[in-house]
Design an enzyme around this catalytic site. Structure first.
Site, mmCIF file in Angstrom:
data_model
loop_
_atom_site.group_PDB
_atom_site.id
_atom_site.type_symbol
_atom_site.label_atom_id
_atom_site.label_comp_id
_atom_site.label_asym_id
_atom_site.label_seq_id
_atom_site.Cartn_x
_atom_site.Cartn_y
_atom_site.Cartn_z
ATOM 1 N N HIS A 107 15.185 72.769 44.441
ATOM 2 C CA HIS A 107 14.128 71.952 45.058
ATOM 3 C C HIS A 107 12.716 72.363 44.661
ATOM 4 O O HIS A 107 11.783 71.585 44.844
ATOM 5 C CB HIS A 107 14.225 72.022 46.585
ATOM 6 C CG HIS A 107 15.471 71.430 47.151
ATOM 7 N ND1 HIS A 107 15.888 70.144 46.877
ATOM 8 C CD2 HIS A 107 16.411 71.955 47.998
ATOM 9 C CE1 HIS A 107 17.026 69.909 47.521
ATOM 10 N NE2 HIS A 107 17.362 70.989 48.205
ATOM 11 N N TYR B 130 25.549 77.249 53.633
ATOM 12 C CA TYR B 130 24.978 77.868 54.830
ATOM 13 C C TYR B 130 26.025 78.317 55.842
ATOM 14 O O TYR B 130 25.677 78.782 56.911
ATOM 15 C CB TYR B 130 23.938 76.907 55.442
ATOM 16 C CG TYR B 130 22.945 76.511 54.381
ATOM 17 C CD1 TYR B 130 21.974 77.408 53.966
ATOM 18 C CD2 TYR B 130 23.052 75.298 53.704
ATOM 19 C CE1 TYR B 130 21.097 77.099 52.931
ATOM 20 C CE2 TYR B 130 22.180 74.978 52.672
ATOM 21 C CZ TYR B 130 21.207 75.881 52.292
ATOM 22 O OH TYR B 130 20.352 75.583 51.257
#
Length: 426
Positions: free
Chosen positions: A137, A300
């Site tokens: 990102h 995650y």
């Protein structure tokens, strides 16, 4: 068919001791868990293992703006309150917090991807792995989505020195927006991202209509998916699109970002992929026998990240792993069943057959506009990174590197790590 792929694997134990903060979903500790699982399965004996160099600021500035890199170097938890304007300008704060050793963290993961690309360029390996990389990102002038330095862009720039065309594939649940944006106007890099799109899901980009511009028109491919996609739908779509892309584009090298947040039951994800389903993509790309750089990315639910990237390391090594996880330093995280594979999830699959078919048709139609693989004059290749010479005699003796830091700069063959100082047990 090559007799046996030569694999280079990059790891620095310091990367896993970094702590984003108590409530932050990004836990670099997952990298230590992955590495120790790889060791427990004995996979280290089948690869060359290297500690990457710490990327120099000047290397990072091959893509990022020098002022942004300089600020990352300067900022720390103690002084961040003195720079509110810069913190806002560079998008540092909640999603991208300033933490202890932030710049060193960036140097390690970016150095790993740059080193991986260089080994591929020099034909020292067929496949290079950096599970710490894949921070897709980050933008030229700012941080985004837990990413600060875009190691993937730096690695691709390195590969472009030796390859006229590089293919980037992203199977993270989030759109690979930073990489796409970096190469949106060129045909030298084709980006293909499979991701969740819609419902204001981060980062909000990645519609099938985003296809690149100018010379890069039709060289950005987006596969926008809805919640709950399962192994069979995902793998069918992946195989169809990637096989056509490789046939038409004929890349000299492939970069595969293996974000594990596309797995079922991820803390931030919304797909139903099992580890086998995710790993099938790695297996498929490997079969092309094209120089391959593999990175991590999101993920995650850390025990599942470690499972996934260990299985995928095994696949890259053509090694089947027993499902029972062997004893290792992080064995307690894999309770109660201590099994390597996790099944798919049970979220309702909102990707109807007609929806998937329409996406596939649009993408294959766009690929028809690419008549043949673009060629390139090799003088267009970016220049080599400048790496400053290190002259010990000219160094101020008061600023000399201590022995531990000196040792950490050494890259030795066949090096692996049995213990790391990890403090993130959350």
């Amino acid at each position: 068919m090559r007799s046996k792929d030569k694999i280079s694997y990059f790891y620095d134990g310091d990367v896993g001791s970094v702590y984003f903060g108590p409530n932050h979903p990004m836990k670099p500790h997952r990298l230590c868990m992955t590495h120790h699982l790889i060791l427990a399965y004995g996979l280290h004996s089948k690869m060359e293992i290297y500690r990457p160099h710490r990327a120099y600021p000047i290397e990072m500035a091959q893509f990022h703006s020098p002022d942004y890199v300089e600020f990352l170097q300067r900022i720390n938890p103690e002084n961040q309150n003195l720079f509110p304007n810069e913190m806002a300008r560079y998008n540092l704060g909640e999603d991208c917090p300033v933490f202890e050793d932030l710049f060193e963290f960036c140097q390690i993961y970016a150095g790993g991807t740059i080193d991986a690309a260089r080994r591929l360029n020099n034909k020292l390996c067929d496949i290079a792995i950096n599970w710490a990389g894949g921070l897709h990102h980050a933008k030229k002038c700012d941080a985004s989505g837990f990413c600060y330095i875009n190691d993937l862009v730096l690695g691709i720039l390195e590969l472009l020195k030796h390859h006229p065309r590089v293919l980037y594939i992203d199977i993270d649940v989030h759109h690979g927006d930073g990489v796409e944006e970096a190469f949106y106007f060129t045909d030298r890099v084709m980006t293909v991202s499979f991701h969740k799109f819609g419902d204001k899901f981060f980062p909000g980009t990645g519609d099938v209509k985003e296809i690149g511009e100018r010379e890069g028109k039709f060289y950005a491919i987006n596969v926008p998916l809805k919640d709950g996609i399962d192994d069979s739908s995902f793998n069918r779509l992946f195989r169809t699109i990637i096989s056509k892309v490789v046939e038409i584009y004929q890349p000299g090298a492939i970069v595969l970002q293996c974000g594990a947040d596309s797995l079922a039951r991820d803390r931030l994800g919304c797909f139903n992929l099992s580890i086998d389903g995710h790993a099938e993509c790695v297996k498929f790309v490997k079969k092309f026998n094209i120089p391959l750089l593999v990175t991590g990315g999101g993920g995650y639910t850390k025990e599942n990240v470690a499972r996934c990237w260990t299985v995928e390391t095994g696949i890259l090594l053509d090694t089947e792993l027993p499902n029972e996880i062997p004893e290792n330093d992080y064995i307690k995280y894999f309770a109660p069943d201590f099994s390597l594979k996790i099944p798919g999830g049970h979220i309702e699959n909102l990707n109807t057959k007609s929806y998937i078919s329409s996406i596939k048709v649009q993408i294959l139609e766009n690929l028809r506009y690419i008549q043949h693989a673009p060629s390139v004059q090799m003088q267009e290749v970016p220049p080599d990174f400048y790496v400053p010479d290190f002259d010990e005699d000219k160094q101020n003796p008061d600023e000399r590197v201590d022995q531990r830091s000196r040792d950490k700069q050494i890259q030795r063959d066949d090096e692996y790590f049995n213990g790391d100082n990890d403090n993130d047990a959350s």
